[in-house]
Design a protein around this motif. Structure first.
Motif, short mmCIF file in Angstrom:
data_model
loop_
_atom_site.label_atom_id
_atom_site.label_comp_id
_atom_site.label_asym_id
_atom_site.label_seq_id
_atom_site.Cartn_x
_atom_site.Cartn_y
_atom_site.Cartn_z
N THR A 175 15.21 -3.99 3.26
CA THR A 175 13.81 -4.28 3.56
C THR A 175 13.17 -5.05 2.41
O THR A 175 13.69 -5.05 1.29
N PRO A 176 12.04 -5.71 2.65
CA PRO A 176 11.42 -6.53 1.60
C PRO A 176 10.99 -5.75 0.36
O PRO A 176 10.82 -6.36 -0.70
N ASP A 177 10.80 -4.43 0.48
CA ASP A 177 10.42 -3.68 -0.72
C ASP A 177 11.53 -3.68 -1.75
O ASP A 177 11.27 -3.59 -2.96
N LEU A 178 12.78 -3.81 -1.32
CA LEU A 178 13.90 -3.91 -2.26
C LEU A 178 13.86 -5.24 -3.01
O LEU A 178 14.21 -5.31 -4.19
N ALA A 179 13.41 -6.29 -2.34
CA ALA A 179 13.22 -7.57 -3.03
C ALA A 179 12.11 -7.46 -4.06
O ALA A 179 12.21 -8.02 -5.16
N ALA A 180 11.06 -6.71 -3.73
CA ALA A 180 9.96 -6.52 -4.69
C ALA A 180 10.44 -5.75 -5.92
O ALA A 180 10.05 -6.07 -7.05
N ILE A 181 11.28 -4.74 -5.70
CA ILE A 181 11.84 -4.00 -6.84
C ILE A 181 12.68 -4.92 -7.71
O ILE A 181 12.64 -4.86 -8.94
N SER A 182 13.46 -5.78 -7.07
CA SER A 182 14.28 -6.73 -7.82
C SER A 182 13.42 -7.65 -8.67
O SER A 182 13.79 -7.98 -9.81
N HIS B 122 3.38 2.97 -4.59
CA HIS B 122 2.98 4.27 -4.07
C HIS B 122 4.17 5.09 -3.59
O HIS B 122 3.98 6.20 -3.08
N ALA B 123 5.40 4.57 -3.74
CA ALA B 123 6.59 5.31 -3.33
C ALA B 123 6.99 6.28 -4.43
O ALA B 123 7.41 5.86 -5.52
N THR B 124 6.86 7.56 -4.16
CA THR B 124 7.14 8.58 -5.18
C THR B 124 8.59 8.57 -5.63
O THR B 124 8.88 8.67 -6.82
N ASP B 125 9.51 8.42 -4.68
CA ASP B 125 10.93 8.45 -5.04
C ASP B 125 11.32 7.28 -5.91
O ASP B 125 12.07 7.44 -6.89
N LEU B 126 10.78 6.09 -5.61
CA LEU B 126 11.08 4.92 -6.43
C LEU B 126 10.46 5.04 -7.82
O LEU B 126 11.08 4.67 -8.82
N ARG B 127 9.24 5.56 -7.87
CA ARG B 127 8.57 5.72 -9.16
C ARG B 127 9.31 6.72 -10.04
O ARG B 127 9.51 6.49 -11.25
N TYR C 28 4.75 -4.81 -2.68
CA TYR C 28 4.50 -4.36 -4.05
C TYR C 28 3.61 -3.12 -4.03
O TYR C 28 3.77 -2.21 -4.83
N SER C 29 2.66 -3.09 -3.11
CA SER C 29 1.82 -1.90 -2.96
C SER C 29 2.65 -0.71 -2.50
O SER C 29 2.44 0.42 -2.94
N LYS C 30 3.63 -0.98 -1.64
CA LYS C 30 4.46 0.10 -1.12
C LYS C 30 5.31 0.73 -2.22
O LYS C 30 5.40 1.96 -2.32
N ILE C 31 5.93 -0.11 -3.06
CA ILE C 31 6.78 0.46 -4.12
C ILE C 31 5.94 1.13 -5.20
O ILE C 31 6.40 2.05 -5.87
#
Length: 266
Positions: free
Chosen positions: A232-239, A57-62, A52-55
């Motif tokens: 990767t798990p960050d995609l699960a966090a986005i979901s 701070h991810a500029t492209d996702l934001r 969750y911290s990664k997404i």
């Protein structure tokens, strides 16, 4: 008594099975988003909020998420006046070919979405606006507009014509009758349809994939581009974030107008 009890057991067994089947994917994604490992797994490998911290701070996702919000806002703003007026007209007036119009509203659900998306891609391509966000918002509105119309129609069907007749006898002009009688009466349907249109546009993938380019991808397209290489798990966090947005919208809908209005519009 025994037959009634057996019937209750069978019904609850079917209900429980349906609930498990519906909630299982959400539970799996939710658990996988908290894993401490670098690979998406369930049960999760430990507990961590790092994804969750990664997404966050991810500029492209934001940026992709903000684009999705813009698309959803455009879709909602276009759908409110069009869907409201169409829903009121179908509920209150004897519209010619009303039955044909009702059947036509089912076309987005009977025609494969890829067909509608390609048609819109060709149309917007001729206009030279592919890659911009506002065509995506309009396309989402066109595809999902029946939901808005049905929600407004469900509210407008409960409006008594005697109220407008009484206002007319008191000298109220048509615009004043619409603003002070008709519009407040259909407002629950408008709110229901607006929230639904916003969520549907926020999650729209196929139309967005056909109408955007690499510089203006929405979040669903960004997720699709990511899973083509590795999940990767960050995609699960986005979901989970998407699920939370849908849950907030449903809670807001229930608080503002009640879920019965939404169920009647289906």
């Amino acid at each position: 008594m025994t037959g009634s009890r057996s019937k209750s057991i069978v019904i609850w067994a079917f209900v429980s099975t349906a609930l498990v089947m519906l909630s299982a994917p959400t539970i799996v994604v939710l658990g996988a988003s908290f894993t401490s490992g670098n690979i998406i797994t369930f049960p999760p490998d430990g507990f961590s909020l790092q994804w969750y911290s990664k997404i966050a701070h991810a500029t492209d996702l934001r940026q992709a998420f903000f684009r999705s919000l813009i698309v959803a806002a455009i879709c909602t703003l276009v759908s409110i006046p069009v869907g409201t007026l169409a829903g009121i007209a179908l509920a209150k007036y004897r519209v010619r070919f009303a039955r044909s119009i009702q059947i036509y509203l089912l076309l987005p659900f009977t025609i494969p979405l890829i067909g509608s998306g390609i048609g819109m891609m060709l149309a917007f391509g001729q206009m030279g606006v592919l890659g911009k966000l506002w065509p995506v918002g309009i396309a989402c509105s066109v595809i999902n507009l029946p939901f808005m119309i049905w929600a407004v129609t469900a509210s407008a069907s409960n409006l008594s014509p005697d109220l407008e007749l009484a206002a007319a006898n008191c000298g109220a002009p048509p615009l004043q009758r619409f603003l002070y009688i008709t519009l407040p009466a259909v407002l629950p349907g408008v709110i229901t349809g607006s929230l639904l249109m916003f969520i549907l546009a926020l999650n729209e993938f196929l139309v967005s994939l056909l109408l955007v380019d690499a510089r203006s991808v929405t979040l669903p397209v960004q997720i699709y581009n990511s899973i083509r290489s590795i999940i990767t798990p960050d995609l699960a966090a986005i979901s989970v974030v998407f699920i939370a947005c849908a849950g907030i919208a449903i809670a807001l809908l229930d608080h503002l107008v009640g879920l019965d209005i939404f169920l009647k519009s289906k």
